[in-house]
Structure formats: structure tokens, C-alpha cells
Design a protein around this motif. Structure first.
Motif, mmCIF file in Angstrom:
data_model
loop_
_atom_site.group_PDB
_atom_site.id
_atom_site.type_symbol
_atom_site.label_atom_id
_atom_site.label_comp_id
_atom_site.label_asym_id
_atom_site.label_seq_id
_atom_site.Cartn_x
_atom_site.Cartn_y
_atom_site.Cartn_z
ATOM 1 N N SER A 1 -5.685 -14.666 1.967
ATOM 2 C CA SER A 1 -6.672 -15.350 0.995
ATOM 3 C C SER A 1 -6.954 -14.659 -0.128
ATOM 4 C CB SER A 1 -8.068 -15.549 1.644
ATOM 5 O OG SER A 1 -8.740 -14.434 1.918
ATOM 6 N N GLY A 2 -7.327 -15.115 -1.245
ATOM 7 C CA GLY A 2 -7.750 -14.348 -2.486
ATOM 8 C C GLY A 2 -8.609 -12.824 -2.255
ATOM 9 N N GLY A 3 -9.533 -13.289 -1.188
ATOM 10 C CA GLY A 3 -10.367 -12.138 -1.141
ATOM 11 C C GLY A 3 -9.636 -10.987 -0.109
ATOM 12 N N MET A 4 -8.669 -11.356 0.563
ATOM 13 C CA MET A 4 -7.827 -10.417 1.399
ATOM 14 C C MET A 4 -6.781 -9.625 0.488
ATOM 15 S SD MET A 4 -7.304 -13.015 4.771
ATOM 16 C CE MET A 4 -6.276 -11.903 5.490
ATOM 17 N N ARG A 5 -6.360 -10.464 -0.438
ATOM 18 C CA ARG A 5 -5.181 -9.905 -1.430
ATOM 19 C C ARG A 5 -6.093 -8.549 -2.113
ATOM 20 N NH1 ARG A 5 -3.369 -14.961 -1.616
ATOM 21 N NH2 ARG A 5 -4.462 -15.480 -3.887
ATOM 22 N N LYS A 6 -7.266 -9.170 -2.521
ATOM 23 C CA LYS A 6 -8.178 -7.970 -3.434
ATOM 24 C C LYS A 6 -8.417 -6.884 -2.553
ATOM 25 C CE LYS A 6 -9.752 -10.885 -6.903
ATOM 26 N NZ LYS A 6 -10.255 -10.648 -8.296
ATOM 27 N N ARG A 7 -8.658 -7.052 -1.353
ATOM 28 C CA ARG A 7 -8.797 -5.976 -0.415
ATOM 29 C C ARG A 7 -7.489 -5.028 -0.126
ATOM 30 N NH1 ARG A 7 -13.249 -5.831 3.203
ATOM 31 N NH2 ARG A 7 -14.742 -7.623 2.823
ATOM 32 N N VAL A 8 -6.642 -5.694 -0.029
ATOM 33 C CA VAL A 8 -5.181 -4.871 -0.041
ATOM 34 C C VAL A 8 -4.885 -4.313 -1.447
ATOM 35 C CG1 VAL A 8 -2.509 -4.991 0.227
ATOM 36 C CG2 VAL A 8 -4.315 -6.612 1.699
ATOM 37 N N GLY A 9 -5.285 -5.031 -2.384
ATOM 38 C CA GLY A 9 -4.865 -4.288 -3.727
ATOM 39 C C GLY A 9 -5.899 -3.091 -3.819
ATOM 40 N N LEU A 10 -7.085 -3.192 -3.231
ATOM 41 C CA LEU A 10 -7.810 -1.521 -3.266
ATOM 42 C C LEU A 10 -7.206 -0.633 -2.586
ATOM 43 C CD1 LEU A 10 -10.427 -0.335 -4.168
ATOM 44 C CD2 LEU A 10 -11.814 -1.679 -2.619
ATOM 45 N N ALA A 11 -6.904 -1.208 -1.448
ATOM 46 C CA ALA A 11 -6.304 0.058 -0.319
ATOM 47 C C ALA A 11 -5.040 0.514 -1.175
ATOM 48 C CB ALA A 11 -5.804 -1.041 0.977
ATOM 49 N N VAL B 1 0.774 -1.235 -0.045
ATOM 50 C CA VAL B 1 0.017 0.106 0.094
ATOM 51 C C VAL B 1 0.946 1.195 0.246
ATOM 52 C CG1 VAL B 1 -1.882 1.344 1.330
ATOM 53 C CG2 VAL B 1 -1.947 -1.264 0.970
ATOM 54 N N ALA B 2 2.133 0.961 0.841
ATOM 55 C CA ALA B 2 3.063 2.438 0.843
ATOM 56 C C ALA B 2 3.620 2.649 -0.659
ATOM 57 C CB ALA B 2 4.027 2.021 2.002
ATOM 58 N N PHE B 3 3.784 1.511 -1.366
ATOM 59 C CA PHE B 3 4.660 1.628 -2.628
ATOM 60 C C PHE B 3 4.316 3.078 -3.608
ATOM 61 C CE2 PHE B 3 5.335 0.812 -7.332
ATOM 62 C CZ PHE B 3 6.637 0.336 -7.082
ATOM 63 N N PRO B 4 3.002 3.282 -3.908
ATOM 64 C CA PRO B 4 2.861 4.314 -4.927
ATOM 65 C C PRO B 4 3.021 5.756 -4.043
ATOM 66 C CG PRO B 4 0.672 3.151 -3.840
ATOM 67 C CD PRO B 4 1.665 2.466 -3.659
ATOM 68 N N LEU B 5 2.692 5.672 -2.427
ATOM 69 C CA LEU B 5 2.975 6.870 -1.839
ATOM 70 C C LEU B 5 4.299 7.320 -1.751
ATOM 71 C CD1 LEU B 5 0.624 5.953 1.176
ATOM 72 C CD2 LEU B 5 0.328 7.554 -0.607
ATOM 73 N N ARG B 6 5.123 6.166 -1.821
ATOM 74 C CA ARG B 6 6.881 6.446 -1.594
ATOM 75 C C ARG B 6 7.149 6.763 -3.004
ATOM 76 N NH1 ARG B 6 7.350 1.447 2.125
ATOM 77 N NH2 ARG B 6 7.558 2.563 4.171
ATOM 78 N N ARG B 7 6.578 6.249 -4.121
ATOM 79 C CA ARG B 7 6.970 6.612 -5.454
ATOM 80 C C ARG B 7 6.512 7.852 -6.161
ATOM 81 N NH1 ARG B 7 8.582 3.046 -9.521
ATOM 82 N NH2 ARG B 7 8.413 3.536 -11.753
ATOM 83 N N HIS B 8 5.360 8.383 -5.819
ATOM 84 C CA HIS B 8 4.813 9.546 -6.128
ATOM 85 C C HIS B 8 4.801 10.848 -5.207
ATOM 86 C CE1 HIS B 8 4.101 7.229 -9.926
ATOM 87 N NE2 HIS B 8 3.483 6.368 -9.374
ATOM 88 N N THR B 9 4.997 10.576 -4.032
ATOM 89 C CA THR B 9 4.766 11.765 -3.136
ATOM 90 C C THR B 9 6.001 11.955 -2.277
ATOM 91 O OG1 THR B 9 3.998 10.552 -1.069
ATOM 92 C CG2 THR B 9 2.506 10.757 -2.771
ATOM 93 N N ARG B 10 5.954 12.956 -1.471
ATOM 94 C CA ARG B 10 7.241 13.447 -0.743
ATOM 95 C C ARG B 10 6.834 13.301 0.874
ATOM 96 N NH1 ARG B 10 9.964 18.753 -3.705
ATOM 97 N NH2 ARG B 10 10.169 17.589 -5.771
ATOM 98 N N GLU C 1 3.987 9.896 7.835
ATOM 99 C CA GLU C 1 2.883 10.293 7.061
ATOM 100 C C GLU C 1 2.546 8.896 6.263
ATOM 101 O OE1 GLU C 1 2.914 14.944 6.441
ATOM 102 O OE2 GLU C 1 4.456 13.748 5.375
ATOM 103 N N ILE C 2 3.404 8.403 5.688
ATOM 104 C CA ILE C 2 3.059 7.210 4.896
ATOM 105 C C ILE C 2 2.224 6.038 5.760
ATOM 106 C CG2 ILE C 2 3.949 5.377 3.563
ATOM 107 C CD1 ILE C 2 5.921 7.550 2.282
ATOM 108 N N ASP C 3 2.994 6.079 6.782
ATOM 109 C CA ASP C 3 2.402 4.717 7.792
ATOM 110 C C ASP C 3 0.835 5.208 8.260
ATOM 111 O OD1 ASP C 3 4.870 3.540 7.854
ATOM 112 O OD2 ASP C 3 5.490 4.038 9.594
ATOM 113 N N ARG C 4 0.808 6.433 8.596
ATOM 114 C CA ARG C 4 -0.650 6.914 8.701
ATOM 115 C C ARG C 4 -1.633 6.636 7.535
ATOM 116 N NH1 ARG C 4 -3.720 10.770 7.218
ATOM 117 N NH2 ARG C 4 -1.917 11.707 6.118
ATOM 118 N N VAL C 5 -1.118 6.846 6.360
ATOM 119 C CA VAL C 5 -2.098 6.537 5.298
ATOM 120 C C VAL C 5 -2.167 5.121 5.142
ATOM 121 C CG1 VAL C 5 -2.360 6.915 2.655
ATOM 122 C CG2 VAL C 5 -1.460 8.928 4.323
#
Length: 243
Positions: free
Chosen positions: A139-149, A99-108, A113-117
Motif C-alpha cells: 500500500s501507499g503507507g507501506m511503501r513510505k515505510r520501506v522508503g524510510l527504512a 533497503v539494501a541498495f544504498p548499503l551495496r552502493r556505498h559500503t563494503r 551484514e547487509i541482510d542484518r541491517v
């Protein structure tokens, strides 16, 4: 928010989309349905500029996606999130790191703050305690939820879902549909979904587009599509309603 204007697309001489035109309403859920190979994913990839129409245009916020340069595409994609069919999580990263990956890649943002988001988004999708866990432990459903996050981490204006309930049992698929509805109401952004799941489509969609034999044979509000007596629609829904 998103408009297709007379879009045509072929691959190796095989036509996939022919003269597709429709306007997707802002701050609503639009679902595209149709048989496999009919071009649903191509339409979605055109929104982010991963495919270009052979003719016609795809406009996002009034901008012709195919006409954007690399900087313009980066700016456009910054406004979007995407949930891939399999979640597409990085196996070597924990759920929190994914979940932190796009925040580290595209924000400062600072790490604090990343941990909070990350905590906020995981809680929003019903996964508040899974940050330290790896995808292989979910599980598959849990991975989808993390993907949505991860997809909503940058607070996008548009979220794209490619077969979000594929591979899930009916109970988990229904739970993901509920989550999509809750997220759209909470975030208020524009959702675009590709799906084979007709009951799920009828549950979540504000608007439905039906693709058949290269063409968009119907597009309209959910109740309008459900009540249609068009034989193409009634036959398609009858064949796929139980899936």
C-alpha cells in the motif's frame, strides 16, 4: 546543523525565494509549510546540492554546499537520507533489495551484514516481514515505510522528508507522523520535512518555517508559531488546517 543565509533563487526569471535566512536546530524536527510552488522543495534540494542559490549560501555542518566539488558533495550526501514524496522505490526490486541498495552502493559490508541491517531497519519502521515483497504488492503507507527504512539504512545525520503524508488517508497520515516522531527519538538525528499537512506539522515539529510570496515570513519554535497573531500565519493555518 543547517543554515540558510540570505538565499535567493529564480527560475527562468521568476523569483521563487527571496532573502531566506534561518538556522535549523540539530537533532530536532523542522517542518517547512506553505502553498504549492512557494519553494519548499527548492530549499530541500539545496541541502543536498541539487539546486544552488543565485545568491546567499546554504551551510551544512558549517560547509557551504554550493562551494563543494563532486567529491565533497558525495561525502556530504553520504551523511543524509531522503524520503521522497512517492517513496521512489525501484519497482523491479523487492522491499529488502530497495533497503539494501544504498548499503551495496556505498559500503563494503558483506551480504550477511547487509541482510542484518535490512532486517533491522525494516523492523524499525514496523515492516519486519515485507522484505520479499515488491512495491506493487504494498500500500501507499507501506511503501513510505520501506522508503524510510532505505533512507536510514546508512545511519545518516540528517533525514529529509518531501511531503511524507501526501496521498495518504488521514489515519495512515497520522501513523506516518507517529513513525517520524518515533524515528527521530530513536535515531536522534536532524529531520527536515516539507508538508502541506498543518495538523501533522503541529504534531511533529519542534520548529516551523512558513513560506509565503517568495519569503520566509516566520520561523521559530512550534508553540511560538502556533500562538502568533500575524494575519499571514492565521489566515494560512485557517485555510489549510483541515488538510
Amino acid at each position: 546543523m543547517i543554515e540558510y543565509r540570505n538565499v535567493c533563487k529564480s527560475f527562468d526569471g521568476v523569483r521563487v525565494l527571496a532573502d531566506v535566512s534561518c538556522s535549523l536546530p540539530e537533532s530536532k524536527i523542522t517542518v517547512f509549510v506553505g502553498p504549492s510552488g512557494v519553494g519548499k522543495s527548492v530549499l530541500m534540494r539545496m541541502i543536498v546540492g541539487l539546486e544552488r542559490p543565485d545568491s546567499g549560501a546554504v551551510l551544512v555542518g558549517g560547509e557551504n554546499v554550493a562551494a563543494l566539488d563532486e567529491r565533497g558533495l558525495y561525502r556530504l550526501r553520504r551523511r543524509m537520507g531522503m524520503l521522497f514524496q512517492d517513496g521512489a522505490l525501484f519497482d523491479s526490486m523487492t522491499a529488502g533489495e530497495n533497503v539494501a541498495f544504498p548499503l551495496r552502493r556505498h559500503t563494503r559490508l558483506s551480504e550477511r551484514e547487509i541482510d542484518r541491517v535490512v532486517a533491522e531497519k525494516l523492523a524499525l519502521v514496523g515492516m519486519p516481514d515485507c522484505a520479499p515483497r515488491y512495491p506493487s504488492e504494498l500500500s501507499g503507507g507501506m511503501r513510505k515505510r520501506v522508503g524510510l527504512a532505505r533512507a536510514i539504512a546508512l545511519e545518516p545525520e540528517i533525514v529529509l522528508f518531501d511531503e511524507p503524508t501526501s496521498g495518504l488517508d488521514p489515519l495512515m497520515a497520522d501513523a506516518i507522523d507517529d513513525l517520524i516522531l518515533d524515528m527521530q527519538r530513536t535515531l536522534g538525528c536532524t529531520f527536515v520535512v516539507n508538508s502541506h499537512d498543518i495538523p501533522g506539522t503541529f504534531k511533529i515539529a519542534d520548529s516551523i518555517g512558513v513560506l509565503h510570496d517568495e519569503r520566509l515570513v516566520a520561523f521559530g519554535e512550534r508553540e511560538e508559531i502556533i500562538r502568533s497573531h500575524d494575519p499571514v500565519l492565521t489566515n494560512f493555518f485557517a485555510r489549510h488546517r483541515g488538510r
